[in-house]
Design an enzyme around this catalytic site. Structure first.
Site, PDB file in Angstrom:
ATOM      1  N   HIS A  58     -87.936-108.771 -32.462  1.00  0.00           N
ATOM      2  CA  HIS A  58     -87.455-109.263 -33.749  1.00  0.00           C
ATOM      3  C   HIS A  58     -88.508-108.986 -34.805  1.00  0.00           C
ATOM      4  CE1 HIS A  58     -85.787-111.998 -36.761  1.00  0.00           C
ATOM      5  NE2 HIS A  58     -84.658-111.873 -36.086  1.00  0.00           N
ATOM      6  N   ASP A 116     -79.162-112.285 -29.765  1.00  0.00           N
ATOM      7  CA  ASP A 116     -78.116-111.435 -29.184  1.00  0.00           C
ATOM      8  C   ASP A 116     -78.225-111.283 -27.672  1.00  0.00           C
ATOM      9  OD1 ASP A 116     -76.765-110.766 -31.582  1.00  0.00           O
ATOM     10  OD2 ASP A 116     -78.446-109.496 -32.127  1.00  0.00           O
TER      11      ASP A 116
HETATM   12  N1  ACO Z   1     -87.363-102.602 -26.499  1.00  0.00           N
HETATM   13  C1  ACO Z   1     -88.486-101.839 -26.322  1.00  0.00           C
HETATM   14  N2  ACO Z   1     -89.487-101.760 -27.227  1.00  0.00           N
HETATM   15  C2  ACO Z   1     -89.356-102.476 -28.342  1.00  0.00           C
HETATM   16  C3  ACO Z   1     -88.223-103.271 -28.601  1.00  0.00           C
HETATM   17  C4  ACO Z   1     -87.213-103.324 -27.623  1.00  0.00           C
HETATM   18  N3  ACO Z   1     -86.126-104.058 -27.809  1.00  0.00           N
HETATM   19  N4  ACO Z   1     -88.360-103.874 -29.806  1.00  0.00           N
HETATM   20  C5  ACO Z   1     -89.536-103.450 -30.299  1.00  0.00           C
HETATM   21  N5  ACO Z   1     -90.137-102.617 -29.411  1.00  0.00           N
HETATM   22  C6  ACO Z   1     -91.465-101.987 -29.563  1.00  0.00           C
HETATM   23  C7  ACO Z   1     -91.414-100.839 -30.563  1.00  0.00           C
HETATM   24  O1  ACO Z   1     -91.103 -99.634 -29.936  1.00  0.00           O
HETATM   25  C8  ACO Z   1     -92.803-100.889 -31.142  1.00  0.00           C
HETATM   26  O2  ACO Z   1     -93.676-100.325 -30.180  1.00  0.00           O
HETATM   27  P1  ACO Z   1     -94.990 -99.505 -30.685  1.00  0.00           P
HETATM   28  O3  ACO Z   1     -95.857-100.493 -31.389  1.00  0.00           O
HETATM   29  O4  ACO Z   1     -95.595 -98.950 -29.421  1.00  0.00           O
HETATM   30  O5  ACO Z   1     -94.493 -98.415 -31.606  1.00  0.00           O
HETATM   31  C9  ACO Z   1     -93.132-102.387 -31.172  1.00  0.00           C
HETATM   32  O6  ACO Z   1     -92.335-102.960 -30.137  1.00  0.00           O
HETATM   33  C10 ACO Z   1     -92.812-103.051 -32.504  1.00  0.00           C
HETATM   34  O7  ACO Z   1     -91.430-102.850 -32.776  1.00  0.00           O
HETATM   35  P2  ACO Z   1     -90.848-102.365 -34.177  1.00  0.00           P
HETATM   36  O8  ACO Z   1     -89.719-101.419 -33.903  1.00  0.00           O
HETATM   37  O9  ACO Z   1     -91.948-101.897 -35.071  1.00  0.00           O
HETATM   38  O10 ACO Z   1     -90.298-103.750 -34.742  1.00  0.00           O
HETATM   39  P3  ACO Z   1     -89.302-103.922 -35.927  1.00  0.00           P
HETATM   40  O11 ACO Z   1     -89.632-105.209 -36.540  1.00  0.00           O
HETATM   41  O12 ACO Z   1     -89.281-102.728 -36.822  1.00  0.00           O
HETATM   42  O13 ACO Z   1     -87.871-103.962 -35.220  1.00  0.00           O
HETATM   43  C11 ACO Z   1     -85.990-104.767 -34.021  1.00  0.00           C
HETATM   44  C12 ACO Z   1     -87.243-105.139 -34.844  1.00  0.00           C
HETATM   45  C13 ACO Z   1     -85.137-103.758 -34.787  1.00  0.00           C
HETATM   46  C14 ACO Z   1     -85.164-106.033 -33.800  1.00  0.00           C
HETATM   47  C15 ACO Z   1     -86.451-104.177 -32.668  1.00  0.00           C
HETATM   48  O14 ACO Z   1     -87.186-105.144 -31.959  1.00  0.00           O
HETATM   49  C16 ACO Z   1     -85.277-103.687 -31.832  1.00  0.00           C
HETATM   50  O15 ACO Z   1     -84.828-102.549 -32.025  1.00  0.00           O
HETATM   51  N6  ACO Z   1     -84.738-104.530 -30.878  1.00  0.00           N
HETATM   52  C17 ACO Z   1     -83.580-104.162 -30.110  1.00  0.00           C
HETATM   53  C18 ACO Z   1     -82.312-104.329 -30.926  1.00  0.00           C
HETATM   54  C19 ACO Z   1     -81.946-105.800 -31.130  1.00  0.00           C
HETATM   55  O16 ACO Z   1     -81.953-106.600 -30.210  1.00  0.00           O
HETATM   56  N7  ACO Z   1     -81.593-106.119 -32.369  1.00  0.00           N
HETATM   57  C20 ACO Z   1     -81.180-107.465 -32.753  1.00  0.00           C
HETATM   58  C21 ACO Z   1     -82.224-108.132 -33.594  1.00  0.00           C
HETATM   59  S1  ACO Z   1     -81.770-109.791 -33.961  1.00  0.00           S
HETATM   60  C22 ACO Z   1     -80.628-109.646 -35.124  1.00  0.00           C
HETATM   61  O17 ACO Z   1     -80.605-108.768 -35.935  1.00  0.00           O
HETATM   62  C23 ACO Z   1     -79.595-110.588 -35.149  1.00  0.00           C
END
Ligand code: ACO
Length: 426
Positions: free
Chosen positions: A304, A361
């Site tokens: 998140h 979710d």
């Molecule tokens: N699975 C694997 N790796 C992940 C995940 C995940 N679900 N989420 C984040 N990471 C990793 C990223 O690859 C990144 O790694 P790095 O530092 O080596 O590059 C690190 O964790 C930080 O993640 P970001 O993508 O920079 O975080 P951001 O705040 O931009 O994204 C998001 C947040 C979009 C929710 C992301 O965690 C994600 O894609 N999760 C999966 C989709 C999801 O569940 N979305 C629902 C969110 S809740 C909502 O909207 C209601």
């Protein structure tokens, strides 16, 4: 004089006021930055940008705190209904008996959609995603309520009308997709009962409510009702800032919510769990796959932008899913798999280092499934829940005499000026 931040640029010092929120959140107010210095800020994806002040929802991602109008989400989930919580978000206080009755009465009065709109459903192919139908229908409502084009007229009626009709549109689209006759809303039923009746009743049979499911639906919708300046809410604010009508602004929120990185994740989680189940893959193997950036696979329902600890909504949903299934004396292999996957991820250094925890979710889909809601309707459920939040945020912006059209800046990185070259000389 309050605290100030000092910025030195090209040898010159500038001061900017520090703004402190009611929970002690600190921000540097850079609204005068460009006028004073000629500089703008560069903050892709708004990771550090407070786009507005807001008195609606407080979220502390480090401590896992979520409050609507100051009231903890845990208390609302335990004691409130979706209708009461919607009132709280939109009007700023818990309603008294009279206010609640009046609000519920308005929701009942505005639950039907214009008969002509029923024909719209016939125009969509069977394969249409319900989010495509929902967003178009919501925008189309503006055609039936032309007074909505004057955004400041009857804001309360416009928004209550939409709050009520969204669930009718959602249920009608489901009935259409399975070829069953549409069920109209009934005035004697509560908001959630009405939705379940329109989704699952058929004219030839009596329909009985399971009180546990009605309660679970209330809780699910309460948990989704607002989450401050997320992607869809920011979209609603940005689109609404041009003073387009309420229906157009809310339709844009639905479209932003659809994506799998946002509200579409609930559908993606179940698809992921089913794929793991089908392939016979071990949770640890899947976690390894997710950690490999080249795989382009994410652990859906995890991570998140704001929460760096367990999402309090996911905690409530996990417990509620357990409770509903145990009351029914049932088990769900997908729930067991989800728990196993959570355990594998939460003990893995990759997830620990990045503070990745289950979000709202991760468990919601298992509960929707238990209610009989089809997978492609999960994000529609999220939209029904989030609507009061979008409305509250839109109203807060519209009521603010200082609000302006949203218009971010950019830093141009393209070609500098060059001559047009005629086709035969290229
Ligand atoms: N699975 C694997 N790796 C992940 C995940 C995940 N679900 N989420 C984040 N990471 C990793 C990223 O690859 C990144 O790694 P790095 O530092 O080596 O590059 C690190 O964790 C930080 O993640 P970001 O993508 O920079 O975080 P951001 O705040 O931009 O994204 C998001 C947040 C979009 C929710 C992301 O965690 C994600 O894609 N999760 C999966 C989709 C999801 O569940 N979305 C629902 C969110 S809740 C909502 O909207 C209601």
């Amino acid at each position: 004089m309050g605290e100030h931040a000092k910025l030195t640029l090209e040898g010159k010092d500038y001061e900017f006021p520090v703004f402190i929120g009611s929970e002690g959140e600190k921000a540097i107010d850079i609204s005068s930055l460009r006028a004073k210095t000629g500089y703008v800020t560069l903050d892709p994806a708004y990771v550090n940008t407070g786009a507005t002040t807001s008195a609606i929802t407080y979220l502390d991602g480090e401590q896992g705190i979520l409050r609507y109008r100051g009231i903890p989400i845990e208390q609302l989930a335990e004691h409130s209904t979706f209708v009461e919580t919607s009132y709280l978000l939109i009007h700023g206080h818990l309603p008294n008996k009279e206010e609640l009755q009046q609000f519920s009465g308005l929701l009942t009065r505005h639950s039907m959609i214009h008969e002509d709109m029923k024909h719209f459903f016939d125009g969509y192919p069977q394969s249409a995603h319900p989010m495509a139908i929902l967003s178009s229908m919501v925008c189309s409502l503006s055609a039936y309520y032309p007074e909505s084009l004057n955004v400041y007229e009857n804001m309360d009626i416009q928004s209550t009308r939409l709050l009520s009709k969204l669930r009718t549109i959602a249920a009608f689209s489901f009935k259409k997709s399975i070829g069953q006759p549409i069920m109209y809303p009934q005035d004697r039923l509560s908001y959630c009962e009405n939705f379940l009746q329109m989704m699952f009743a058929v004219p030839s049979r009596d329909f009985e409510f399971d009180p546990d499911i009605v309660r679970a639906l209330n809780i699910l919708l309460i948990l989704h009702a607002d989450h401050e300046q997320n992607c869809s809410t920011s979209t609603v604010r940005l689109v609404g800032s041009s003073q387009t009508n309420l229906y157009a602004a809310m339709s844009s929120g639905i479209l932003a919510l659809w994506g799998p990185l946002h509200g579409g994740a609930n559908q993606a989680v179940i698809e992921m769990l089913e794929e793991i189940q089908r392939s016979g893959m071990k949770c640890s193997e899947f976690v390894e796959k997710v950690k490999d950036k080249d795989s382009k696979i994410k652990l859906m329902g995890f991570g998140h932008r704001v929460y760096k600890t367990y999402d309090p909504r996911a905690k409530i949903l996990k417990e509620m899913t357990d409770l509903i299934l145990s009351k029914k004396g049932k088990s769900d292999p997908l729930l067991d798999l989800a728990k196993e996957l959570e355990e594998a991820a939460l003990t893995d250094p990759y997830f620990i280092e990045r503070n990745l925890y289950p979000n709202v979710d991760f468990y919601s889909g298992i509960l929707y499934k238990e209610m009989g809601i089809p997978i492609n309707m999960f994000t529609v459920m999220f939209a029904i829940g989030r609507l009061p939040g979008w409305i509250a945020q839109w109203k807060e912006m519209m009521d603010d005499p200082n609000s302006k059209i949203g218009r971010p800046r950019q830093i141009y990185t393209g070609a500098t000026e060059r001559e047009y070259v005629a086709m035969d000389k290229r």
